[in-house]
Design a protein around this motif. Structure first.
Motif, PDB file in Angstrom:
ATOM      1  N   ASP A 150       0.825  -1.124   0.052  1.00 50.95           N
ATOM      2  CA  ASP A 150       0.022   0.015   0.222  1.00 50.95           C
ATOM      3  C   ASP A 150       0.773   1.153  -0.046  1.00 50.95           C
ATOM      4  OD1 ASP A 150      -2.584  -1.567   0.401  1.00 50.95           O
ATOM      5  OD2 ASP A 150      -1.711  -1.923   2.212  1.00 50.95           O
ATOM      6  N   ALA A 151       2.180   1.170  -0.277  1.00 54.44           N
ATOM      7  CA  ALA A 151       2.949   2.269  -0.298  1.00 54.44           C
ATOM      8  C   ALA A 151       3.026   3.090   0.973  1.00 54.44           C
ATOM      9  CB  ALA A 151       2.851   3.171  -1.463  1.00 54.44           C
ATOM     10  N   ASP A 152       2.887   2.167   2.063  1.00 53.80           N
ATOM     11  CA  ASP A 152       2.800   2.958   3.300  1.00 53.80           C
ATOM     12  C   ASP A 152       3.811   3.926   3.764  1.00 53.80           C
ATOM     13  OD1 ASP A 152       0.239   1.739   3.951  1.00 53.80           O
ATOM     14  OD2 ASP A 152       0.968   0.249   4.885  1.00 53.80           O
ATOM     15  N   VAL A 153       5.182   3.293   3.722  1.00 48.93           N
ATOM     16  CA  VAL A 153       6.086   4.192   4.045  1.00 48.93           C
ATOM     17  C   VAL A 153       6.373   5.280   3.052  1.00 48.93           C
ATOM     18  CG1 VAL A 153       8.942   3.924   4.445  1.00 48.93           C
ATOM     19  CG2 VAL A 153       7.184   2.052   4.917  1.00 48.93           C
ATOM     20  N   VAL A 154       6.341   4.948   1.798  1.00 49.94           N
ATOM     21  CA  VAL A 154       6.374   6.113   0.839  1.00 49.94           C
ATOM     22  C   VAL A 154       5.548   7.263   1.432  1.00 49.94           C
ATOM     23  CG1 VAL A 154       5.547   6.920  -1.242  1.00 49.94           C
ATOM     24  CG2 VAL A 154       6.759   4.609  -0.935  1.00 49.94           C
ATOM     25  N   ALA A 155       4.359   7.179   1.849  1.00 49.47           N
ATOM     26  CA  ALA A 155       3.162   8.018   2.141  1.00 49.47           C
ATOM     27  C   ALA A 155       3.684   8.595   3.372  1.00 49.47           C
ATOM     28  CB  ALA A 155       1.853   7.376   2.510  1.00 49.47           C
ATOM     29  N   MET A 156       4.199   7.770   4.524  1.00 51.01           N
ATOM     30  CA  MET A 156       4.627   8.288   5.966  1.00 51.01           C
ATOM     31  C   MET A 156       5.586   9.377   5.544  1.00 51.01           C
ATOM     32  SD  MET A 156       4.510   5.064   8.090  1.00 51.01           S
ATOM     33  CE  MET A 156       2.880   4.033   8.549  1.00 51.01           C
ATOM     34  N   ALA A 157       6.568   8.878   4.684  1.00 49.35           N
ATOM     35  CA  ALA A 157       7.794   9.891   4.413  1.00 49.35           C
ATOM     36  C   ALA A 157       7.390  11.151   3.419  1.00 49.35           C
ATOM     37  CB  ALA A 157       8.796   9.086   3.606  1.00 49.35           C
ATOM     38  N   GLY A 158       6.077  11.375   2.863  1.00 50.06           N
ATOM     39  CA  GLY A 158       5.979  12.416   2.244  1.00 50.06           C
ATOM     40  C   GLY A 158       6.264  12.416   0.927  1.00 50.06           C
ATOM     41  N   LEU A 159       6.452  11.355   0.481  1.00 45.71           N
ATOM     42  CA  LEU A 159       6.824  11.407  -0.938  1.00 45.71           C
ATOM     43  C   LEU A 159       5.663  11.085  -1.942  1.00 45.71           C
ATOM     44  CD1 LEU A 159      10.116   8.948  -0.391  1.00 45.71           C
ATOM     45  CD2 LEU A 159      10.022  11.695  -0.499  1.00 45.71           C
ATOM     46  N   GLY A 160       5.854  11.233  -3.028  1.00 41.60           N
ATOM     47  CA  GLY A 160       4.997  11.206  -4.134  1.00 41.60           C
ATOM     48  C   GLY A 160       4.210   9.858  -4.160  1.00 41.60           C
ATOM     49  N   SER A 161       3.015   9.825  -4.218  1.00 38.90           N
ATOM     50  CA  SER A 161       2.082   8.326  -4.216  1.00 38.90           C
ATOM     51  C   SER A 161       0.519   9.020  -4.916  1.00 38.90           C
ATOM     52  CB  SER A 161       1.895   7.987  -3.083  1.00 38.90           C
ATOM     53  OG  SER A 161       1.081   8.775  -2.351  1.00 38.90           O
ATOM     54  N   PHE A 162      -0.113   8.063  -5.431  1.00 37.67           N
ATOM     55  CA  PHE A 162      -1.411   8.197  -6.035  1.00 37.67           C
ATOM     56  C   PHE A 162      -2.140   6.912  -5.691  1.00 37.67           C
ATOM     57  CE2 PHE A 162       1.557   6.545  -9.322  1.00 37.67           C
ATOM     58  CZ  PHE A 162       0.753   5.642  -9.863  1.00 37.67           C
ATOM     59  N   VAL A 163      -3.486   7.200  -5.883  1.00 43.15           N
ATOM     60  CA  VAL A 163      -4.463   6.138  -5.814  1.00 43.15           C
ATOM     61  C   VAL A 163      -5.190   5.992  -6.846  1.00 43.15           C
ATOM     62  CG1 VAL A 163      -6.357   5.391  -4.280  1.00 43.15           C
ATOM     63  CG2 VAL A 163      -4.588   6.863  -3.303  1.00 43.15           C
ATOM     64  N   GLY A 164      -5.184   4.735  -7.490  1.00 46.56           N
ATOM     65  CA  GLY A 164      -5.830   4.136  -8.758  1.00 46.56           C
ATOM     66  C   GLY A 164      -5.976   5.328  -9.839  1.00 46.56           C
ATOM     67  N   ALA A 165      -7.287   5.189 -10.576  1.00 47.89           N
ATOM     68  CA  ALA A 165      -7.623   6.239 -11.366  1.00 47.89           C
ATOM     69  C   ALA A 165      -8.348   7.147 -10.775  1.00 47.89           C
ATOM     70  CB  ALA A 165      -8.322   5.469 -12.512  1.00 47.89           C
ATOM     71  N   ASP A 166      -7.726   8.595 -10.660  1.00 42.60           N
ATOM     72  CA  ASP A 166      -8.268   9.705 -10.064  1.00 42.60           C
ATOM     73  C   ASP A 166      -8.890   9.184  -8.794  1.00 42.60           C
ATOM     74  OD1 ASP A 166      -7.688  11.470 -12.076  1.00 42.60           O
ATOM     75  OD2 ASP A 166      -9.331  10.681 -13.219  1.00 42.60           O
ATOM     76  N   GLY A 167      -8.337   8.492  -7.904  1.00 43.20           N
ATOM     77  CA  GLY A 167      -8.957   8.052  -6.755  1.00 43.20           C
ATOM     78  C   GLY A 167      -9.650   6.804  -6.780  1.00 43.20           C
ATOM     79  N   GLN A 168     -10.264   6.357  -7.999  1.00 43.72           N
ATOM     80  CA  GLN A 168     -11.024   5.143  -7.945  1.00 43.72           C
ATOM     81  C   GLN A 168     -10.142   3.855  -8.185  1.00 43.72           C
ATOM     82  OE1 GLN A 168     -14.268   5.169  -7.642  1.00 43.72           O
ATOM     83  NE2 GLN A 168     -13.861   7.336  -7.333  1.00 43.72           N
ATOM     84  N   VAL A 169     -10.341   2.822  -7.227  1.00 47.22           N
ATOM     85  CA  VAL A 169      -9.789   1.575  -7.393  1.00 47.22           C
ATOM     86  C   VAL A 169     -10.696   0.311  -7.598  1.00 47.22           C
ATOM     87  CG1 VAL A 169      -8.103   2.629  -5.629  1.00 47.22           C
ATOM     88  CG2 VAL A 169     -10.026   1.277  -4.726  1.00 47.22           C
ATOM     89  N   GLN A 170      -9.714  -0.653  -7.903  1.00 42.28           N
ATOM     90  CA  GLN A 170     -10.605  -1.976  -8.258  1.00 42.28           C
ATOM     91  C   GLN A 170     -11.023  -2.462  -6.832  1.00 42.28           C
ATOM     92  OE1 GLN A 170      -9.807  -4.647 -11.575  1.00 42.28           O
ATOM     93  NE2 GLN A 170      -7.798  -3.686 -11.661  1.00 42.28           N
ATOM     94  N   ASN A 171     -12.228  -3.004  -7.066  1.00 41.28           N
ATOM     95  CA  ASN A 171     -13.093  -3.538  -5.573  1.00 41.28           C
ATOM     96  C   ASN A 171     -11.907  -4.426  -5.168  1.00 41.28           C
ATOM     97  OD1 ASN A 171     -14.315  -4.794  -8.324  1.00 41.28           O
ATOM     98  ND2 ASN A 171     -14.650  -6.272  -6.852  1.00 41.28           N
ATOM     99  N   PRO A 172     -12.285  -4.747  -3.773  1.00 48.04           N
ATOM    100  CA  PRO A 172     -11.689  -6.048  -3.250  1.00 48.04           C
ATOM    101  C   PRO A 172     -12.489  -7.120  -3.344  1.00 48.04           C
ATOM    102  CG  PRO A 172     -12.568  -4.563  -1.489  1.00 48.04           C
ATOM    103  CD  PRO A 172     -12.792  -3.855  -2.974  1.00 48.04           C
ATOM    104  N   THR A 173     -11.993  -8.466  -2.977  1.00 47.04           N
ATOM    105  CA  THR A 173     -12.770  -9.538  -3.054  1.00 47.04           C
ATOM    106  C   THR A 173     -12.362 -10.461  -1.925  1.00 47.04           C
ATOM    107  OG1 THR A 173     -13.381 -11.504  -4.630  1.00 47.04           O
ATOM    108  CG2 THR A 173     -11.147 -10.940  -4.448  1.00 47.04           C
TER     109      THR A 173
END
Length: 444
Positions: A169-192
């Protein structure tokens, strides 16, 4: 009774790996074999990530796809994954290749997967901290120096020459304040929620419906008919079932979990994650009831278990020096700094029927740059959080590729630490050559 006065525990390593999925295990073992002191942190009490906790259950991404249904499996992904497969086979924990549409996959026993990971990590000298959760980072500007974590023992401050974010989930990337993004404009594929059925006469089932683990139109139409009758609520009509290493058992990838408000739930959010778990368990029971009532060979079937958690296809991704493009996948692009191959199709799970775009008789490569943060030092990432566009990651996220990414990034970490250079300064072509020496066969 007086509370226990726990202080902060300080430790230092050459390399620190966050997450024990396929990428994390491969990265940790590869770096340790190169002589680094390595610590792997995992929030569960076992390794496996989505393959085990999420019960994805298959090693996908090993074989080329073909329109020739009589073609034998052609394996194009090698390296650390070969070693892992060999050990799974030795322990009786892996099926032979089974048909999956135009390609093949292999089904593993999740318990044997855990034990196999334990063996590789122990044999290579990796220090493993299970039941440990990263809570923050240690950094000097954009340079990552390590992480802070929590276990029952107390607070940990773990420093490292290089940290590998294999959290998924790029947790460390996010905690470090480095660049990240989520899906297509924030929309992700559903879990199962993947589950296993016991008591299945698998010979009768596959005799009735064919050897392809993607169930035929007959089953899709039957699900749609039962939905219309109002007797069942089965949101996904195109389903996949796999024979396992155990007798009379099926691994079932059937559910499609969407929120009560119609959204594809994003497991980065606690409320979404919680809703997905509850809805997933309900859907498992509904699909199991359908199997029992209507599917040949399943008349005596019952739910054996589900994943420890919902299977997660997509959340947050690291923003790398390169973003793997959808077009790169579709055109089977090759790169001078390609450190992994993938022949796996693009799978988009939305609506009643997942959409699959096959790559026939070819594969694409994933560049090293997809795992280097756009800025900063001391951090690499690996696994499904690679830097890739929405449709590209729908192909690039699967298990065989995650083993390859981990091996490549573990090798890069060893070079960076040994030579005291930024990982971003290492040429991807050098990583590629090193992987070939380890049996990756990227130039064959």
């Amino acid at each position: 009774m007086a509370g226990d006065a726990r202080g902060t525990i300080e430790r230092s390593f050459d390399a620190l790996v966050v997450g024990g999925g396929a990428a994390g295990v491969a990265a940790a073992v590869t770096a340790a074999r190169a002589g680094l002191s390595v610590c792997l942190i995992e929030r569960y009490g076992f390794c496996g990530g989505g393959a085990v906790a999420g019960l994805s259950g298959t090693i996908c991404g090993l074989y080329e796809a073909s329109d020739d249904n009589e073609a034998e499996p052609r394996k194009v992904v090698h390296g650390f994954v070969d070693e892992f497969i060999f050990e799974l086979e030795r322990r009786g924990g892996l099926t032979a290749p089974v048909r999956y549409g135009k390609t093949y996959t292999r089904v593993h026993d999740p318990l044997v997967w855990r034990e196999t990971a334990d063996k590789f990590l122990a044999d290579s000298g990796v220090e493993v901290l299970f039941h440990t959760t990263v809570t923050g980072v240690i950094q000097d500007g954009d340079r990552l120096l390590g992480v802070e974590a929590y276990s029952k023992e107390g607070t940990l401050r773990l420093r490292a020459g290089i940290t590998i974010d294999a959290s998924g989930d790029a947790d460390v990337v996010a905690m470090a304040g480095l660049g990240s993004f989520v899906g297509a404009d924030g929309q992700v594929q559903n879990p199962t929620m993947i589950f296993r059925l016991m008591g299945v006469d698998t010979d009768r089932l596959f005799g009735a419906y064919g050897k392809d683990t993607i169930m035929p139109a007959e089953i899709t139409d039957l699900i749609a008919t039962q939905n219309r009758s109002g007797r069942y609520s089965l949101p996904r009509t195109k389903i996949w079932v796999f024979p396992t290493t155990r007798p009379n058992e099926l691994l079932c990838n059937c559910t499609r979990i969407i929120g009560s408000d119609g959204r594809a739930l994003n497991t980065l959010y606690a409320r979404d994650f919680t809703e997905a778990e509850v809805l997933g368990r309900k859907q498992v029971r509904e699909y199991a009831r359908f199997f029992h009532d209507h599917v040949t060979g399943c008349e005596q079937s019952f739910v054996n278990d589900t994943g420890v958690q919902v299977g997660i296809r997509q959340t947050r991704q690291g923003l790398g020096r390169y973003v793997l493009k959808n077009e790169d996948v579709l055109t089977s692009a090759k790169f001078s700094d390609g450190i992994a191959r993938s022949p796996w199709p693009i799978e988009l799970h939305a609506g009643e029927k997942p959409r699959v775009h096959w790559l026939l008789n070819d594969f694409y490569e994933v560049p090293y740059r997809c795992f280097i943060p756009e800025r900063g030092d001391g951090l690499l990432f690996a696994g499904r959080c690679l830097s890739a566009e929405h449709e590209a990651v729908a192909s690039a996220r699967v298990t065989a590729q995650c083993f390859s990414y981990g091996q490549a990034i573990g090798h890069a970490a060893s070079i960076a630490v040994d030579e005291q250079i930024p990982a971003s300064s290492i040429e991807g072509s050098r990583i590629r050559m090193g992987l070939n020496r380890m049996g990756a066969r990227l130039d064959e």
